[in-house]
Enzyme design. Structure first.
Site, short mmCIF file in Angstrom:
data_model
loop_
_atom_site.label_atom_id
_atom_site.label_comp_id
_atom_site.label_asym_id
_atom_site.label_seq_id
_atom_site.Cartn_x
_atom_site.Cartn_y
_atom_site.Cartn_z
N ASP A 25 -78.79 26.66 -30.05
CA ASP A 25 -79.18 27.22 -30.63
C ASP A 25 -78.79 26.38 -32.27
O ASP A 25 -78.91 26.87 -32.87
CB ASP A 25 -78.92 28.89 -31.04
CG ASP A 25 -79.37 30.11 -30.65
OD1 ASP A 25 -80.09 30.19 -29.14
OD2 ASP A 25 -79.02 31.23 -30.75
N LYS A 130 -84.40 32.44 -25.77
CA LYS A 130 -83.37 33.77 -25.88
C LYS A 130 -83.69 34.64 -26.92
O LYS A 130 -83.45 34.69 -28.36
CB LYS A 130 -81.88 33.56 -25.62
CG LYS A 130 -80.95 32.95 -27.07
CD LYS A 130 -79.74 32.43 -26.45
CE LYS A 130 -78.73 32.16 -27.56
NZ LYS A 130 -79.19 32.66 -28.24
N CYS A 163 -73.71 34.18 -31.42
CA CYS A 163 -74.54 33.50 -30.18
C CYS A 163 -73.53 32.98 -29.11
O CYS A 163 -73.40 33.40 -28.07
CB CYS A 163 -75.88 32.62 -30.17
SG CYS A 163 -76.94 33.65 -31.37
C1 C5J Z 1 -76.19 32.56 -33.58
C2 C5J Z 1 -76.93 34.07 -35.15
N1 C5J Z 1 -77.34 31.96 -32.80
N2 C5J Z 1 -76.16 33.90 -36.16
N3 C5J Z 1 -77.36 33.79 -33.70
O1 C5J Z 1 -75.25 32.97 -33.73
O2 C5J Z 1 -77.84 35.15 -35.34
#
Ligand code: C5J
Length: 226
Positions: A25, A130, A163
């Protein structure tokens, strides 16, 4: 061939199979001002600080011809893959699907949903979308990794306790040997990152291992370098 990476809670051993780098991400929504992370009131500069280290890690894997998978958290434009529980969470001014400075928040294909320019995947590197926090939920990641015969995952990205940790736990339960690169992951909250790293290595590495980028690349170069 046995490769050892100096890690916590004890050395990380690689098998003859090649490890895969999983970059989680590293998208504009979380890292750049005007994105979802910013809208939730977070200091996004904490996350952008790891970009050079993640870049170094990716470059190291490319040099060694080892597989790399990038993930991106996003939803379909009609939000059919976003449960109401996720959609309504937070009560911020901007919610998933709303229009923000970089397009609709967390929607696939919007400018803000792209991976950051500095870390764009090269042709041949897989980019997985995802809908959840974990990278295995509702994706083909496990199938791809099995096709690549991957048993060891080196993990980087954001955010450490959301995540990244969710993915690492999902991977651990599926039998992957996971190592999190501690200076290539970050949280909006320093204490949450620290606690997550501690949780991972507690009880003899109940979720996996933690090592820094330098030691990770050193071990991989010893094994796969010319
Ligand atoms: C991730 C989030 N990538 N914090 N997403 O950690 O919402």
């Amino acid at each position: 061939m046995t490769v050892i990476i100096e890690a916590k809670p004890y050395p990380y051993l690689l098998s003859a199979k090649k490890p895969c780098l999983l970059v989680i991400d590293m998208q504009r929504d979380f890292i750049e001002p005007g994105g979802f992370g910013d809208a939730l009131g977070n200091d996004v500069s904490r996350l952008s600080a790891i970009i050079p280290t993640v870049k170094k890690l990716i470059y190291g894997f490319r040099q060694l011809h080892l597989p790399i998978v990038h993930t991106r958290e996003c939803h379909k434009a009609d939000l059919s893959d976003c449960p109401p529980s996720k959609l309504n969470r937070g009560g911020s001014t901007l919610k998933i699907g709303d229009s923000g400075p970089m397009g609709r928040i967390l929607i696939d294909g919007e400018p803000g949903n792209a991976l950051i320019d500095e870390l764009r995947p090269l042709p041949g590197e897989l980019e997985i979308t995802k809908p959840g926090k974990g990278s295995f939920y509702n994706t083909d990641l496990h199938i791809h990794l099995q096709n690549l015969q991957v048993s060891h995952l080196i993990i980087a990205g954001v955010t450490t306790e959301v995540c990244v940790q969710t993915t690492m736990r999902e991977a651990n339960d599926r039998g992957y040997e996971c190592l999190l690169v501690e200076d290539a992951t970050e949280s909006y909250f320093a204490e949450f990152k620290r606690a997550t790293l501690d949780m991972i290595v507690a009880q003899g590495g109940i979720v996996g291992w933690v090592a820094n980028c330098e030691k990770t690349l050193k071990g991989l170069e010893q094994a796969y370098g010319q």
